[in-house]
Design an enzyme around this catalytic site. Structure first.
Site, mmCIF file in Angstrom:
data_model
loop_
_atom_site.group_PDB
_atom_site.id
_atom_site.type_symbol
_atom_site.label_atom_id
_atom_site.label_comp_id
_atom_site.label_asym_id
_atom_site.label_seq_id
_atom_site.Cartn_x
_atom_site.Cartn_y
_atom_site.Cartn_z
ATOM 1 C CE1 TYR A 161 -3.698 -2.731 5.825
ATOM 2 C CE2 TYR A 161 -3.153 -0.356 5.295
ATOM 3 C CZ TYR A 161 -3.513 -1.497 4.746
ATOM 4 O OH TYR A 161 -3.442 -1.874 3.406
ATOM 5 C CB THR A 174 -0.708 0.136 1.244
ATOM 6 O OG1 THR A 174 -1.403 1.252 1.523
ATOM 7 C CG2 THR A 174 -0.168 -0.229 2.423
ATOM 8 C CE LYS A 212 -0.209 -4.513 2.980
ATOM 9 N NZ LYS A 212 -0.486 -5.997 2.438
ATOM 10 C CD GLU A 234 -3.557 3.662 4.365
ATOM 11 O OE1 GLU A 234 -3.368 3.665 5.503
ATOM 12 O OE2 GLU A 234 -4.558 3.454 3.893
HETATM 13 P P1 NAD Z 1 -9.854 -7.278 2.027
HETATM 14 O O1 NAD Z 1 -9.769 -7.072 3.503
HETATM 15 O O2 NAD Z 1 -10.964 -6.885 1.190
HETATM 16 O O3 NAD Z 1 -9.444 -8.908 1.884
HETATM 17 C C1 NAD Z 1 -8.621 -9.268 2.674
HETATM 18 C C2 NAD Z 1 -8.706 -10.927 2.528
HETATM 19 O O4 NAD Z 1 -7.593 -11.773 3.028
HETATM 20 C C3 NAD Z 1 -10.161 -11.500 2.779
HETATM 21 O O5 NAD Z 1 -10.498 -12.344 1.940
HETATM 22 C C4 NAD Z 1 -9.582 -12.198 4.169
HETATM 23 O O6 NAD Z 1 -10.447 -13.471 4.369
HETATM 24 C C5 NAD Z 1 -8.258 -12.745 3.665
HETATM 25 N N1 NAD Z 1 -7.493 -12.950 4.996
HETATM 26 C C6 NAD Z 1 -7.215 -12.175 6.222
HETATM 27 N N2 NAD Z 1 -6.416 -12.720 6.951
HETATM 28 C C7 NAD Z 1 -6.075 -13.990 6.371
HETATM 29 C C8 NAD Z 1 -5.263 -15.077 6.849
HETATM 30 N N3 NAD Z 1 -4.652 -14.854 8.036
HETATM 31 N N4 NAD Z 1 -5.082 -16.232 6.079
HETATM 32 C C9 NAD Z 1 -5.783 -15.995 4.915
HETATM 33 N N5 NAD Z 1 -6.701 -15.329 4.647
HETATM 34 C C10 NAD Z 1 -6.636 -14.133 5.288
HETATM 35 O O7 NAD Z 1 -8.452 -6.646 1.514
HETATM 36 P P2 NAD Z 1 -8.259 -5.707 0.021
HETATM 37 O O8 NAD Z 1 -8.767 -4.485 0.188
HETATM 38 O O9 NAD Z 1 -8.655 -6.814 -1.056
HETATM 39 O O10 NAD Z 1 -6.662 -5.734 0.068
HETATM 40 C C11 NAD Z 1 -5.971 -6.606 -0.500
HETATM 41 C C12 NAD Z 1 -4.471 -6.241 -0.164
HETATM 42 O O11 NAD Z 1 -4.105 -5.064 -1.058
HETATM 43 C C13 NAD Z 1 -4.031 -6.145 1.304
HETATM 44 O O12 NAD Z 1 -2.933 -6.722 1.206
HETATM 45 C C14 NAD Z 1 -3.993 -4.751 1.343
HETATM 46 O O13 NAD Z 1 -3.239 -4.193 2.321
HETATM 47 C C15 NAD Z 1 -3.676 -4.236 0.001
HETATM 48 N N6 NAD Z 1 -4.094 -2.927 -0.438
HETATM 49 C C16 NAD Z 1 -5.518 -2.671 -0.243
HETATM 50 C C17 NAD Z 1 -5.778 -1.355 -1.000
HETATM 51 C C18 NAD Z 1 -7.586 -0.955 -0.802
HETATM 52 O O14 NAD Z 1 -7.662 0.236 -1.217
HETATM 53 N N7 NAD Z 1 -8.228 -1.684 -0.558
HETATM 54 C C19 NAD Z 1 -4.905 -0.262 -1.252
HETATM 55 C C20 NAD Z 1 -3.423 -0.686 -1.009
HETATM 56 C C21 NAD Z 1 -3.196 -1.964 -0.782
HETATM 57 O O1 TDX Z 2 -16.733 6.428 7.423
HETATM 58 C C1 TDX Z 2 -15.682 7.176 7.044
HETATM 59 N N1 TDX Z 2 -15.375 8.347 6.740
HETATM 60 C C2 TDX Z 2 -14.374 8.928 6.138
HETATM 61 O O2 TDX Z 2 -14.141 10.072 6.152
HETATM 62 C C3 TDX Z 2 -14.515 6.215 6.410
HETATM 63 C C4 TDX Z 2 -14.504 4.546 6.357
HETATM 64 C C5 TDX Z 2 -13.517 6.734 5.792
HETATM 65 N N2 TDX Z 2 -13.228 8.154 5.861
HETATM 66 C C6 TDX Z 2 -12.097 8.690 5.324
HETATM 67 C C7 TDX Z 2 -10.823 8.097 5.799
HETATM 68 C C8 TDX Z 2 -9.802 8.445 4.589
HETATM 69 O O3 TDX Z 2 -9.345 9.727 4.687
HETATM 70 O O4 TDX Z 2 -12.165 8.264 3.938
HETATM 71 C C9 TDX Z 2 -10.958 7.927 3.489
HETATM 72 C C10 TDX Z 2 -10.698 6.422 2.684
HETATM 73 O O5 TDX Z 2 -10.944 5.757 4.123
HETATM 74 P P1 TDX Z 2 -10.863 4.129 3.974
HETATM 75 O O6 TDX Z 2 -11.848 3.774 2.974
HETATM 76 O O7 TDX Z 2 -10.944 3.612 5.192
HETATM 77 O O8 TDX Z 2 -9.378 3.923 3.354
HETATM 78 P P2 TDX Z 2 -8.086 4.244 3.837
HETATM 79 O O9 TDX Z 2 -8.056 4.650 5.318
HETATM 80 O O10 TDX Z 2 -7.510 5.383 3.125
HETATM 81 O O11 TDX Z 2 -7.109 3.134 3.364
HETATM 82 C C11 TDX Z 2 -7.382 2.267 2.116
HETATM 83 O O12 TDX Z 2 -6.425 2.572 1.233
HETATM 84 C C12 TDX Z 2 -5.264 2.261 1.361
HETATM 85 C C13 TDX Z 2 -7.596 0.768 2.425
HETATM 86 O O13 TDX Z 2 -8.360 0.434 3.295
HETATM 87 C C14 TDX Z 2 -6.104 0.370 2.790
HETATM 88 O O14 TDX Z 2 -6.210 -1.192 2.836
HETATM 89 C C15 TDX Z 2 -5.029 0.663 1.703
HETATM 90 O O15 TDX Z 2 -3.788 0.218 2.169
#
Ligand code: NAD
Ligand code: TDX
Length: 364
Positions: free
Chosen positions: A171, A145, A175, A147
């Site tokens: 978090y 990420t 990571k 972050e």
């Molecule tokens: P998510 O929370 O939607 O999904 C995570 C998945 O991992 C789930 O299916 C969960 O069951 C599985 N999991 C959790 N713990 C586990 C374990 N111990 N063993 C096996 N499976 C396990 O997450 P996401 O948003 O799809 O993110 C996927 C990856 O991308 C993560 O590594 C996250 O850090 C990274 N990432 C996400 C975002 C974002 O915006 N969502 C942005 C940057 C990076």
């Molecule tokens: O209820 C809310 N109100 C609000 O203002 C929530 C859930 C979030 N927010 C704000 C916080 C952040 O500035 O919105 C922005 C986005 O929030 P999230 O969706 O929680 O994402 P963020 O914290 O930016 O992290 C996401 O992007 C990087 C993913 O959850 C991470 O897994 C990824 O690494």
């Protein structure tokens, strides 16, 4: 959702474990990969935590090369057995605890899955790679990420691959720990690793706790739209299918040991994003409990340690591997809102008692 626009590749078939493939990005990736490379073997390893959803992968159950295994990435004997039994050559590692607000409430699970889990996978894959006499086509791809780079001021340049790490939440710290392990396994053992650090994803199958699905669902339910702090925090939004194509580019053409930043080039203030979602819902939803949806916007107490701004410089990925994002944030948000309107059967069951309990704690 269809990925039929992708044509199968003629390259040698791979045998992948996709960890976290039942989560948001992992599931989008598995759908993308199975459609584009139907001859590849794809094994999803997922513990099905609250964020994992088996239903998201149900359409693939008739796919001959797809297999789902419920299990924990921290379970070394399970990981070893799976890697050997399936003669795996590639791990694409998505599994993580991914929500910042949950990491503030309870950081332990983040250290366990994100640090210990990644370590377990690296060790298992290292043994397998050594036993096979270090095959050059093996890959361990780690999904991380933006972050980990911390928070930007309004005039700072976007994060690049050389920006020093400065994680601010449990978090992002967990990571960052996993990223350092991946880096060390390449540097010390020569393991064939690659890594991507991407910005905020959005699109289909996004769990309701995150900003965009939370706002879409609350608009449809007529519930307040909780904006943290002053709403001026900035995120750089990346459509999830563009993230999938970026990982594809790195697996196909990426240089071993390298990190590639992935961003959508779409910096938006949270409050502006919420207004865009309200506008789209006003236009596209046939019935809304409260119209215009903007009336639901409510400023709430800020997230502790809330990072002010993220922005990603993806020049390396674009110039060296030829990747470009395919949609603007306006197009991607429209598609996402349409998806949440059409897929209530997917999101409604996720608003469980457990989820309501979590919601009450964060938004109390
Ligand atoms: P998510 O929370 O939607 O999904 C995570 C998945 O991992 C789930 O299916 C969960 O069951 C599985 N999991 C959790 N713990 C586990 C374990 N111990 N063993 C096996 N499976 C396990 O997450 P996401 O948003 O799809 O993110 C996927 C990856 O991308 C993560 O590594 C996250 O850090 C990274 N990432 C996400 C975002 C974002 O915006 N969502 C942005 C940057 C990076
Ligand atoms: O209820 C809310 N109100 C609000 O203002 C929530 C859930 C979030 N927010 C704000 C916080 C952040 O500035 O919105 C922005 C986005 O929030 P999230 O969706 O929680 O994402 P963020 O914290 O930016 O992290 C996401 O992007 C990087 C993913 O959850 C991470 O897994 C990824 O690494």
């Amino acid at each position: 959702m269809t990925f039929s626009e992708n044509s199968p590749s003629s390259k040698q078939e791979r045998r992948l474990i996709v960890t976290g493939g039942a989560g948001f990005i992992g599931a989008n990736f598995v759908h993308y990969w199975c459609a584009k490379y139907p001859n590849d073997r794809v094994i999803v390893l997922d513990a099905l935590t609250y964020a994992g959803n088996r239903q998201t992968l149900a359409l693939l159950d008739t796919h001959p090369n797809f297999r789902f295994v419920k299990g924990d990435i921290c379970d070394r004997s399970l990981v070893d057995a799976l890697i050997q039994e399936e003669a795996v050559d590639t791990i694409v590692h998505f599994a993580a605890e991914s929500h910042v607000d949950r990491s503030i409430l309870g950081p332990g699970a983040f250290v366990q899955t994100n640090v210990v889990g990644t370590f377990t996978l690296l060790e298992a894959f290292r043994q397998h790679w050594l036993a096979g006499d270090r095959p050059s086509h093996y890959r361990f791809h780690h999904v991380s990420t933006d972050e980990v780079y911390g928070s930007l001021g309004s005039d700072d340049p976007a994060f690049s691959e050389t920006t020093p790490y400065a994680p601010n939440s449990p978090y992002s710290a967990s990571k960052a720990g996993s990223d350092h392990l991946v880096r060390a396994y390449h540097h010390t053992y020569g393991m064939p690793t690659t890594m991507t650090n991407c910005s905020n994803n959005y699109g289909p199958y996004h769990f309701p706790e995150k900003l965009i699905p939370l706002m879409c669902i609350n608009i449809l339910l007529g519930k307040p739209l909780p904006v943290y702090g002053d709403g001026q925090n900035i995120r750089d939004w990346l459509y999830v299918k563009d993230h999938c194509s970026a990982i594809d580019a790195v697996l196909e053409r990426g240089v071993i040991g390298e990190t590639y930043n992935v961003g959508g080039n779409n910096e938006v203030k949270n409050i502006d994003l919420v207004h865009m979602l309200c506008e789209l819902m006003n236009e596209l939803a046939p019935k809304l409990p409260v119209r215009p949806a903007q009336e639901l916007i409510t400023f709430v107490k800020d997230r502790p340690g809330h990072d002010r701004r993220y922005a990603i410089n993806s020049t390396k990925l674009q110039n060296e591997l030829g990747w470009t994002p395919s949609v603007t944030v306006q197009e991607g948000l429209r598609q996402t809102v349409e998806w949440y309107l059409e897929n209530e059967a997917w999101w409604r069951p996720l608003l469980s008692e457990e989820y309501q309990a979590y919601y009450s704690k964060v938004y109390a």
